[in-house]
Enzyme design. Structure first.
Site, short mmCIF file in Angstrom:
data_model
loop_
_atom_site.label_atom_id
_atom_site.label_comp_id
_atom_site.label_asym_id
_atom_site.label_seq_id
_atom_site.Cartn_x
_atom_site.Cartn_y
_atom_site.Cartn_z
N GLY A 167 60.28 1.31 95.67
CA GLY A 167 60.33 2.53 94.87
C GLY A 167 59.98 3.79 95.65
N HIS A 237 59.58 4.43 89.79
CA HIS A 237 60.57 3.48 90.32
C HIS A 237 60.00 2.09 90.52
CE1 HIS A 237 62.95 7.02 90.75
NE2 HIS A 237 62.25 7.49 91.76
N LYS A 239 58.79 -1.44 88.63
CA LYS A 239 58.98 -2.14 87.37
C LYS A 239 57.65 -2.52 86.72
CE LYS A 239 63.06 -3.95 89.58
NZ LYS A 239 63.54 -5.01 90.50
N ARG A 293 65.50 -12.19 98.45
CA ARG A 293 64.26 -12.96 98.29
C ARG A 293 64.04 -13.27 96.81
NH1 ARG A 293 61.46 -9.06 95.67
NH2 ARG A 293 61.89 -6.94 96.31
N VAL A 296 59.56 -10.68 91.81
CA VAL A 296 58.39 -10.78 90.93
C VAL A 296 58.81 -11.29 89.54
CG1 VAL A 296 56.56 -9.47 89.76
CG2 VAL A 296 57.20 -8.89 92.12
N ARG A 339 53.99 -7.05 83.63
CA ARG A 339 53.21 -7.05 84.87
C ARG A 339 51.83 -6.49 84.54
NH1 ARG A 339 56.87 -5.46 90.08
NH2 ARG A 339 58.84 -6.32 89.32
P1 ADP Z 1 63.72 0.34 95.94
O1 ADP Z 1 64.31 -0.50 97.01
O2 ADP Z 1 62.68 1.27 96.47
O3 ADP Z 1 63.26 -0.46 94.75
P2 ADP Z 1 66.16 1.10 94.51
O4 ADP Z 1 67.37 1.62 95.18
O5 ADP Z 1 66.20 -0.33 94.04
O6 ADP Z 1 64.88 1.32 95.45
O7 ADP Z 1 65.80 2.01 93.26
C1 ADP Z 1 64.62 1.84 92.52
C2 ADP Z 1 64.73 2.54 91.19
O8 ADP Z 1 64.99 3.94 91.37
C3 ADP Z 1 65.90 2.06 90.34
O9 ADP Z 1 65.57 0.92 89.59
C4 ADP Z 1 66.11 3.27 89.44
O10 ADP Z 1 65.15 3.31 88.41
C5 ADP Z 1 65.86 4.42 90.38
N1 ADP Z 1 67.13 4.87 90.98
C6 ADP Z 1 67.70 4.42 92.13
N2 ADP Z 1 68.89 5.02 92.36
C7 ADP Z 1 69.08 5.89 91.34
C8 ADP Z 1 70.13 6.84 90.99
N3 ADP Z 1 71.21 6.98 91.76
N4 ADP Z 1 69.98 7.56 89.84
C9 ADP Z 1 68.88 7.40 89.06
N5 ADP Z 1 67.87 6.56 89.33
C10 ADP Z 1 67.97 5.80 90.46
#
Ligand code: ADP
Length: 448
Positions: A167, A237, A239, A293, A296, A339
């Protein structure tokens, strides 16, 4: 049949216990590793053998590759399960495990490396016909280029670190006026947090849900999925509560996404467990990243699909083929995970310290994955997740009722936790209706 002689678990906390449980049921002895701060931890107590691999700081212990490989050599382990976090998505670690003649319980180092670079991951998935969030075509090297891309896709835009995770490494630019500042901060943070200042741009979606698909693959062309998880309830960001299935998806949408994703991973030659993460808005899925992987939140999928994903990972790592097809997998009921973090439920600041009383809930359809016990002192050095409460019931309505009563039974005394926040969420009318997006929880906690 035992698939391995002995498995070293390169992790701590609830996930180390989760993996031990899978190993024990398969008749495979386990080796725990631990820092000096974790000498009395439950994962050490329950393991068949344990090795102290360093001082409290994760860099010198749970991330210390030479110490972990030495522990495997000393104890005669022939496979390593990395869990999540720590070294689980470190391609070099997976390579070194293999170079020492051990089995890494996970995907190939090449696939870990590919998906760890979010730009490479998006390029690969686009090439395999998986839809993406609109954004830059690869890395963006200059501010001028960022301006041009943002102009094309439209504001607001998100600047993301190619090597980002957990996040972190994301900055929103609401309008052209914000772009320069967001660009500068994103690049600086990416360089300092991940040692890589490469960034890319995505359209910032205003009301998506986070929906992810759990897959298993055997590397021999067989890939299946275990349905979706809705992980939209996030703070910063990260969960906080996950459910399977998503309140927003029907079987037809799940099947269509599943067919596309499993075909893509079969073409890629992927093996072991993985999760593809999507944003879902206006009936459209857009890929954001893949985690190579165990996650959680894997238990919610285990409960609705009646599968032990960790045992499957072990079996697949031993070279077995899947032995079943998508048609053999069916979903029953609804599952939700909370969580429970050692954090103040209002300020979210970490609350390490001594747990005086630990009374987990029980009864039908309740699972608690936790390494806590009465008298345990939560150390300040690691992730604040201390327990996962997972419930399963025939319908979402019954699952929510079960979750509410299980949360009310749960006693963790001595430290503050996020239980009171979950108690509020499960009684909220939007949550009860399944009506929420990734931005919902920020507003909910902001409105204290
Ligand atoms: P990380 O690898 O840090 O978990 P992610 O790319 O999986 O990053 O994004 C984490 C969270 O950020 C997503 O679940 C969402 O809530 C938010 N997010 C990511 N990309 C976008 C986007 N393009 N628009 C809005 N929210 C986003």
């Amino acid at each position: 049949m035992a698939f391995f002689h002995k498995i070293l678990i390169a992790n701590r906390g609830e996930i180390a216990l989760r993996i031990q449980r899978a190993c024990r049921e398969l008749g495979i002895p386990t080796v725990a590793i631990h820092s000096t701060a974790d000498a009395t931890a439950m994962h050490v107590r329950l393991a068949d053998e344990s090795v102290c691999i360093g001082p409290p700081s994760a860099r010198e212990s749970y991330l210390n590759i030479p110490a972990i490989l030495s522990a495997a050599a000393i104890t005669g382990a022939d496979a390593i399960h990395p869990g999540y976090g720590f070294l689980s998505e470190n391609a070099r670690f997976a390579e070194m495990v293999e170079a020492h003649g051990l089995t890494f319980i996970g995907p190939s180092p090449a696939h870990i490396r590919m998906m760890g670079d979010k730009i490479a991951a998006k390029t690969a998935m686009a090439g395999l016909g998986v839809p993406l969030v609109p954004g830059s075509d690869g890395a963006v090297a200059t501010l001028d280029e960022a301006r041009a891309v943002a102009g094309r896709i439209g504001y607001p835009v998100l600047i993301k670190a190619a090597a980002g995770g957990g996040g972190r490494g994301m900055k929103v630019a609401a309008s052209a006026a914000d772009l320069e500042e967001a660009w500068r901060v994103a690049r600086t943070e990416a360089a300092s947090a991940f040692g890589n200042d490469q960034v890319y741009l995505e359209k910032y979606l205003d009301r998506p849900r986070h929906i992810e698909l759990q897959v298993l693959a055997d590397g021999h062309g067989h890939v299946v999925h275990f349905g979706e998880r809705d992980c939209s309830l996030q703070r910063r960001h990260q969960k906080l509560l996950e459910e399977a299935g998503s309140p927003a998806l029907d079987a037809a949408a799940r099947d269509a996404l599943g067919a596309r994703v499993t075909a893509a991973l079969a073409e890629l030659g992927y093996r072991n467990a993985g999760t593809l993460e999507f944003l879902y808005q206006d009936g459209q899925f857009a890929f954001i990243e893949m985690n190579t992987r165990l996650q959680v939140e894997h238990p919610v999928s285990e409960l609705i699909a009646d599968v032990d994903l960790v045992q499957e990972q072990i079996r697949l790592a031993a070279g077995e083929t899947l032995g079943y097809t998508q048609a053999d997998i069916s979903f029953s009921g609804h599952a939700i995970e909370c969580r429970i973090n050692a954090e103040d439920p209002l300020t979210f600041s970490p609350t390490p310290g001594r747990v005086n009383v630990f009374h987990p809930p029980g009864g039908p359809g309740v699972r608690v994955d936790s390494a806590l016990y009465a008298g345990y002192v939560v150390p300040p050095y690691y992730d604040s997740l201390v327990a996962k409460l997972i419930v399963h019931a025939p319908s979402r309505r019954e699952a929510v009722a079960r979750l509410a009563r299980a949360l009310d039974e749960f006693v963790i005394d001595g430290i503050k936790t996020t239980i009171p926040l979950h108690q509020r969420i499960v009684r909220d009318k939007d949550f009860l209706a399944g009506d929420y997006t990734i931005h919902w929880l920020e507003r909910f906690v902001g409105g204290e």
